[in-house]
Write a protein that holds these residues in place. Structure first.
Motif, PDB file in Angstrom:
ATOM      1  N   SER A   1       0.833  -1.203   0.000  1.00 34.78           N
ATOM      2  CA  SER A   1       0.000   0.000   0.000  1.00 34.78           C
ATOM      3  C   SER A   1       0.867   1.252   0.000  1.00 34.78           C
ATOM      4  O   SER A   1       0.511   2.247  -0.635  1.00 34.78           O
ATOM      5  CB  SER A   1      -0.967  -0.014   1.182  1.00 34.78           C
ATOM      6  N   VAL A   2       2.018   1.207   0.674  1.00 36.57           N
ATOM      7  CA  VAL A   2       2.921   2.371   0.628  1.00 36.57           C
ATOM      8  C   VAL A   2       3.432   2.567  -0.796  1.00 36.57           C
ATOM      9  O   VAL A   2       3.387   3.669  -1.348  1.00 36.57           O
ATOM     10  CB  VAL A   2       4.118   2.179   1.588  1.00 36.57           C
ATOM     11  N   ILE A   3       3.895   1.466  -1.414  1.00 31.00           N
ATOM     12  CA  ILE A   3       4.443   1.580  -2.770  1.00 31.00           C
ATOM     13  C   ILE A   3       3.385   2.133  -3.720  1.00 31.00           C
ATOM     14  O   ILE A   3       3.653   3.029  -4.522  1.00 31.00           O
ATOM     15  CB  ILE A   3       4.939   0.201  -3.264  1.00 31.00           C
ATOM     16  N   LEU A   4       2.148   1.611  -3.577  1.00 32.63           N
ATOM     17  CA  LEU A   4       1.101   2.061  -4.491  1.00 32.63           C
ATOM     18  C   LEU A   4       0.781   3.534  -4.293  1.00 32.63           C
ATOM     19  O   LEU A   4       0.674   4.279  -5.267  1.00 32.63           O
ATOM     20  CB  LEU A   4      -0.165   1.221  -4.289  1.00 32.63           C
ATOM     21  N   SER A   5       0.666   3.964  -3.037  1.00 30.55           N
ATOM     22  CA  SER A   5       0.295   5.369  -2.852  1.00 30.55           C
ATOM     23  C   SER A   5       1.415   6.291  -3.323  1.00 30.55           C
ATOM     24  O   SER A   5       1.158   7.311  -3.942  1.00 30.55           O
ATOM     25  CB  SER A   5      -0.112   5.663  -1.406  1.00 30.55           C
ATOM     26  N   VAL A   6       2.658   5.893  -3.055  1.00 32.00           N
ATOM     27  CA  VAL A   6       3.770   6.720  -3.526  1.00 32.00           C
ATOM     28  C   VAL A   6       3.794   6.749  -5.047  1.00 32.00           C
ATOM     29  O   VAL A   6       3.983   7.810  -5.664  1.00 32.00           O
ATOM     30  CB  VAL A   6       5.118   6.188  -2.973  1.00 32.00           C
ATOM     31  N   SER A   7       3.538   5.593  -5.679  1.00 27.87           N
ATOM     32  CA  SER A   7       3.624   5.581  -7.144  1.00 27.87           C
ATOM     33  C   SER A   7       2.493   6.401  -7.759  1.00 27.87           C
ATOM     34  O   SER A   7       2.694   7.066  -8.780  1.00 27.87           O
ATOM     35  CB  SER A   7       3.633   4.155  -7.683  1.00 27.87           C
TER      36      SER A   7
ATOM     37  N   LEU B   1       9.166   3.263 -10.790  1.00 26.07           N
ATOM     38  CA  LEU B   1       9.011   2.407 -11.975  1.00 26.07           C
ATOM     39  C   LEU B   1       7.529   2.245 -12.325  1.00 26.07           C
ATOM     40  O   LEU B   1       7.138   2.364 -13.494  1.00 26.07           O
ATOM     41  CB  LEU B   1       9.648   1.036 -11.729  1.00 26.07           C
ATOM     42  N   ILE B   2       6.713   2.019 -11.298  1.00 25.47           N
ATOM     43  CA  ILE B   2       5.274   1.882 -11.554  1.00 25.47           C
ATOM     44  C   ILE B   2       4.728   3.179 -12.153  1.00 25.47           C
ATOM     45  O   ILE B   2       3.973   3.167 -13.136  1.00 25.47           O
ATOM     46  CB  ILE B   2       4.522   1.530 -10.249  1.00 25.47           C
ATOM     47  N   ALA B   3       5.145   4.317 -11.568  1.00 23.16           N
ATOM     48  CA  ALA B   3       4.663   5.611 -12.057  1.00 23.16           C
ATOM     49  C   ALA B   3       5.059   5.808 -13.521  1.00 23.16           C
ATOM     50  O   ALA B   3       4.256   6.251 -14.351  1.00 23.16           O
ATOM     51  CB  ALA B   3       5.228   6.738 -11.194  1.00 23.16           C
ATOM     52  N   ILE B   4       6.308   5.454 -13.859  1.00 21.76           N
ATOM     53  CA  ILE B   4       6.785   5.634 -15.234  1.00 21.76           C
ATOM     54  C   ILE B   4       5.984   4.751 -16.195  1.00 21.76           C
ATOM     55  O   ILE B   4       5.571   5.199 -17.274  1.00 21.76           O
ATOM     56  CB  ILE B   4       8.295   5.314 -15.303  1.00 21.76           C
ATOM     57  N   LEU B   5       5.725   3.516 -15.766  1.00 20.63           N
ATOM     58  CA  LEU B   5       4.915   2.622 -16.612  1.00 20.63           C
ATOM     59  C   LEU B   5       3.531   3.222 -16.850  1.00 20.63           C
ATOM     60  O   LEU B   5       3.018   3.205 -17.976  1.00 20.63           O
ATOM     61  CB  LEU B   5       4.776   1.250 -15.943  1.00 20.63           C
ATOM     62  N   LEU B   6       2.943   3.758 -15.771  1.00 20.83           N
ATOM     63  CA  LEU B   6       1.615   4.361 -15.904  1.00 20.83           C
ATOM     64  C   LEU B   6       1.651   5.536 -16.880  1.00 20.83           C
ATOM     65  O   LEU B   6       0.767   5.675 -17.737  1.00 20.83           O
ATOM     66  CB  LEU B   6       1.110   4.841 -14.532  1.00 20.83           C
ATOM     67  N   ILE B   7       2.674   6.383 -16.765  1.00 26.58           N
ATOM     68  CA  ILE B   7       2.779   7.546 -17.652  1.00 26.58           C
ATOM     69  C   ILE B   7       2.900   7.075 -19.104  1.00 26.58           C
ATOM     70  O   ILE B   7       2.252   7.603 -20.011  1.00 26.58           O
ATOM     71  CB  ILE B   7       3.988   8.417 -17.266  1.00 26.58           C
TER      72      ILE B   7
ATOM     73  N   GLY C   1      10.987   3.264  -3.024  1.00 20.95           N
ATOM     74  CA  GLY C   1      10.928   4.464  -3.864  1.00 20.95           C
ATOM     75  C   GLY C   1      11.188   4.117  -5.320  1.00 20.95           C
ATOM     76  O   GLY C   1      10.518   4.619  -6.229  1.00 20.95           O
ATOM     77  N   ILE C   2      12.171   3.228  -5.551  1.00 19.55           N
ATOM     78  CA  ILE C   2      12.496   2.834  -6.924  1.00 19.55           C
ATOM     79  C   ILE C   2      11.317   2.081  -7.548  1.00 19.55           C
ATOM     80  O   ILE C   2      10.911   2.369  -8.677  1.00 19.55           O
ATOM     81  CB  ILE C   2      13.770   1.967  -6.933  1.00 19.55           C
TER      82      ILE C   2
ATOM     83  N   MET D   1      12.156   9.319 -11.135  1.00 25.65           N
ATOM     84  CA  MET D   1      12.935   8.334 -10.385  1.00 25.65           C
ATOM     85  C   MET D   1      13.654   9.001  -9.214  1.00 25.65           C
ATOM     86  O   MET D   1      13.588   8.538  -8.073  1.00 25.65           O
ATOM     87  CB  MET D   1      13.936   7.688 -11.354  1.00 25.65           C
ATOM     88  N   ILE D   2      14.314  10.127  -9.513  1.00 23.62           N
ATOM     89  CA  ILE D   2      15.066  10.819  -8.455  1.00 23.62           C
ATOM     90  C   ILE D   2      14.119  11.283  -7.350  1.00 23.62           C
ATOM     91  O   ILE D   2      14.400  11.101  -6.159  1.00 23.62           O
ATOM     92  CB  ILE D   2      15.852  12.008  -9.036  1.00 23.62           C
ATOM     93  N   LEU D   3      12.972  11.846  -7.754  1.00 24.36           N
ATOM     94  CA  LEU D   3      11.996  12.297  -6.752  1.00 24.36           C
ATOM     95  C   LEU D   3      11.559  11.132  -5.872  1.00 24.36           C
ATOM     96  O   LEU D   3      11.505  11.251  -4.649  1.00 24.36           O
ATOM     97  CB  LEU D   3      10.770  12.886  -7.448  1.00 24.36           C
ATOM     98  N   GLY D   4      11.256   9.995  -6.508  1.00 27.39           N
ATOM     99  CA  GLY D   4      10.819   8.813  -5.753  1.00 27.39           C
ATOM    100  C   GLY D   4      11.850   8.407  -4.729  1.00 27.39           C
ATOM    101  O   GLY D   4      11.529   8.170  -3.563  1.00 27.39           O
ATOM    102  N   ILE D   5      13.111   8.346  -5.165  1.00 29.29           N
ATOM    103  CA  ILE D   5      14.171   7.899  -4.263  1.00 29.29           C
ATOM    104  C   ILE D   5      14.403   8.920  -3.153  1.00 29.29           C
ATOM    105  O   ILE D   5      14.406   8.578  -1.970  1.00 29.29           O
ATOM    106  CB  ILE D   5      15.476   7.654  -5.040  1.00 29.29           C
ATOM    107  N   VAL D   6      14.542  10.179  -3.542  1.00 28.68           N
ATOM    108  CA  VAL D   6      14.911  11.198  -2.547  1.00 28.68           C
ATOM    109  C   VAL D   6      13.804  11.374  -1.515  1.00 28.68           C
ATOM    110  O   VAL D   6      14.063  11.395  -0.313  1.00 28.68           O
ATOM    111  CB  VAL D   6      15.236  12.544  -3.242  1.00 28.68           C
ATOM    112  N   ILE D   7      12.543  11.445  -1.999  1.00 28.65           N
ATOM    113  CA  ILE D   7      11.461  11.673  -1.039  1.00 28.65           C
ATOM    114  C   ILE D   7      11.351  10.489  -0.069  1.00 28.65           C
ATOM    115  O   ILE D   7      11.233  10.676   1.140  1.00 28.65           O
ATOM    116  CB  ILE D   7      10.115  11.920  -1.753  1.00 28.65           C
ATOM    117  N   SER D   8      11.449   9.237  -0.593  1.00 27.43           N
ATOM    118  CA  SER D   8      11.348   8.108   0.345  1.00 27.43           C
ATOM    119  C   SER D   8      12.524   8.097   1.307  1.00 27.43           C
ATOM    120  O   SER D   8      12.361   7.806   2.486  1.00 27.43           O
ATOM    121  CB  SER D   8      11.319   6.744  -0.358  1.00 27.43           C
TER     122      SER D   8
END
Lengths: 292, 236
Positions: free
Chosen positions: A20-26, A228-234, A223-224, A265-272
């Motif tokens: 659920s964390v991964i999904l909400s972040v993505s 990745l999920i976010a990029i796939l969705l985009i 975060g990674i 990707m950078i945002l995902g990593i840095v924010i997490s």
């Protein structure tokens, strides 16, 4: 058997909270990325609109062919010009004829139209001030009779693009803040569920960095995954929107897209990373009787 | 002989409320001491002060080489490595097996050699009679077994002092007796143990020195003729 089932149930519950964390972040990263994508497209569109703006140089009636060529060449190598088209007196007649739909020349015994050069400008010069500047320079030439452009149109385009740009920037900053807050919250919740574990670790003499490290590592990996999920969705959204709006392909730019994905990707990593460190640190510093 | 713990004229506060005042006691090697008193009289606070969860703001205190008055946040983990701590609620890491619990402590406290770690795990688990349960998850063990894991964990770094906060509070009488015997045997091998408890029937079996928290003071049974001090004043 029952024990195994119990164990796998426990593991599934733990994994469930990660998912659920991964999904909400993505999802948050996806929204950010989509906004970035729209902004990039808008940027490209505004360049296209601006490059359609141009001006027309009307030449003196008695100009020689050589002088026309010289002038056209001079404009071609100037920094502001994207392309130039020479329209001779005869071409002008033909153009006007098709515009009007009738042969106006039969009432006249001479050609009243002037030869002209149509200049299309680079986007960065499509500004009322620089246009006025260019005009004042060109008009000095004795071969140029008049320069015309639609001042109000240029002004309007300029102002609107600026307005939309500011609006979008403000909106995306707001969204970024929302994104950070949301991600921070869901990460903090998942760490909160481990606060007693963190306390136990402290009680046996683990230092703060030692406790934090595995949490942060896991956070970065999550975060990674999220990015990745976010990029796939985009990419999915882009694919489907191109099915409906084939014109979008024209303004697609692989390089800019790559930048966008790297930023996601950078945002995902840095924010997490930052959120996890802060959350763990917070619970490490909380006194044990305040944890309940 | 130098004492392991030395507390002099210490006042203990929680959020500016004075809980215990003028605390004085020493603990020597191999002593087995009970910390008794009604709930809310400050037993846990005293233990918390000893393991650095509550800062010591008044008086003097020393555990081994650590001066509790000058203890900085960053030094707390290193103080705790010289102590073994056992709790009523066990405080095991519930997301990993017994052996992994012990491995965590070892890695956290600087153990590197895998072979040595393995040997030490076997040794301490053997000592608490859990030699075959290293692969179990904490929730698969009974309360008594979990407490013995916690004791094994406290023994890992061979501390001179073990602090136990009502270690038998959640256990049935027979299991409590076993745990107490285990702790007593450990003290016989030269470690000091300070154990908070309510279990008066068990106390008669082992050891004799008690520290009693009562009305804001700590009364040491070693000092029979402790002079009466004026009653505690609430400070704010």
């Amino acid at each position: 058997m029952a024990k195994q089932a119990e164990e796998s149930f426990q593991k599934r519950r733990l994994r469930g909270s990660y998912i659920s964390v991964i999904l909400s972040v993505s999802l948050v990263l996806f929204t950010l990325g989509m906004l970035g994508l729209v902004m990039l497209y808008a940027q490209k569109l505004s360049v296209q609109v601006k490059e359609n703006i141009g001006f027309t140089i009307y030449l003196e009636d008695d100009i020689k062919e050589v002088d026309v060529e010289r002038l056209q060449k001079a404009i071609d190598i100037s920094p502001y010009s994207l392309s130039t088209v020479y329209i001779s007196k005869d071409d002008a007649v033909d153009l006007l004829k098709t515009d009007l739909g009738e042969d106006f020349m039969q009432y006249l015994d001479y050609n009243p139209l002037l030869a002209s050069i149509e200049v299309k400008m680079k986007a960065e010069y499509a500004h009322p001030d620089s246009l006025a500047n260019i005009k004042s320079q060109l008009i000095k030439s004795s071969k140029v009779k008049e320069i015309s452009y639609e001042e109000s149109l240029v002004k309007m385009v300029q102002e609107n693009i600026q307005r939309v740009g500011v609006l979008m920037l403000a909106f995306s900053l707001l969204l970024l803040v929302v994104a950070i807050a949301l991600i921070n919250n869901s990460i903090r919740l998942s760490i909160y569920s481990k606060r007693f574990l963190i306390k136990s670790m402290q009680l046996v003499g683990a230092t703060q960095p030692f406790i934090r490290k595995p949490f942060v590592q896991k956070g970065v990996v999550h975060g990674i995954y999220s990015a990745l999920i976010a990029i796939l969705l985009i990419m999915g959204v882009m694919y489907y929107s191109q099915q409906y709006l084939p014109d979008l392909i024209q303004i697609q730019d692989i390089e800019i897209l790559a930048y966008l994905f790297v930023i996601v990707m950078i945002l995902g990593i840095v924010i997490s990373w930052v959120s996890t460190s802060l959350a763990v640190r917070k619970f490490i510093r909380t006194r044990s009787d305040k944890l309940y | 002989m130098k004492s392991i713990v030395s507390i002099t004229n210490c006042n203990i506060y929680i959020d500016k409320h004075l809980v215990l005042s003028d605390v004085n006691f020493d603990i020597n090697k191999g002593e087995f001491i009970y910390l008794i008193g009604k709930t809310g009289t400050g037993k846990s606070s005293l233990l918390k002060t000893l393991y650095g969860e509550l800062p010591m703001t008044d008086g003097g205190g020393r555990i081994g080489e650590f001066d509790l008055r000058k203890l900085k946040r960053k030094q707390v983990p290193f103080l705790r490595r010289n102590l073994g701590i056992v709790f009523q609620d066990f405080q095991l890491l519930t997301d990993r097996t017994v052996a992994e619990n012990l491995i965590f402590v070892m890695k956290a406290t600087g153990w590197k050699d895998k072979q040595l770690m393995k040997e030490r795990i076997e040794e301490v688990l053997e000592k608490v009679e859990l030699g075959t349960k290293g692969f179990k998850m904490p929730y698969e063990l009974s309360g008594g077994e979990q407490q013995r894991v916690a004791i094994a964990r406290a023994l890992i770094n061979d501390p001179d002092l073990i602090l136990a906060d009502e270690p038998t509070g959640n256990l049935d009488p027979e299991t409590s007796d076993n745990i107490l015997k285990l702790l007593y045997d450990i003290s016989q091998s030269g470690r000091a143990i300070l154990m908070a408890t309510h279990d008066y029937t068990l106390m008669s079996k082992y050891g004799n020195r008690t520290l009693r928290c009562d009305a804001g003071r700590v009364i040491d049974s070693l000092i029979e003729s402790s002079p009466q001090k004026p009653p505690l004043q609430e400070t704010d």
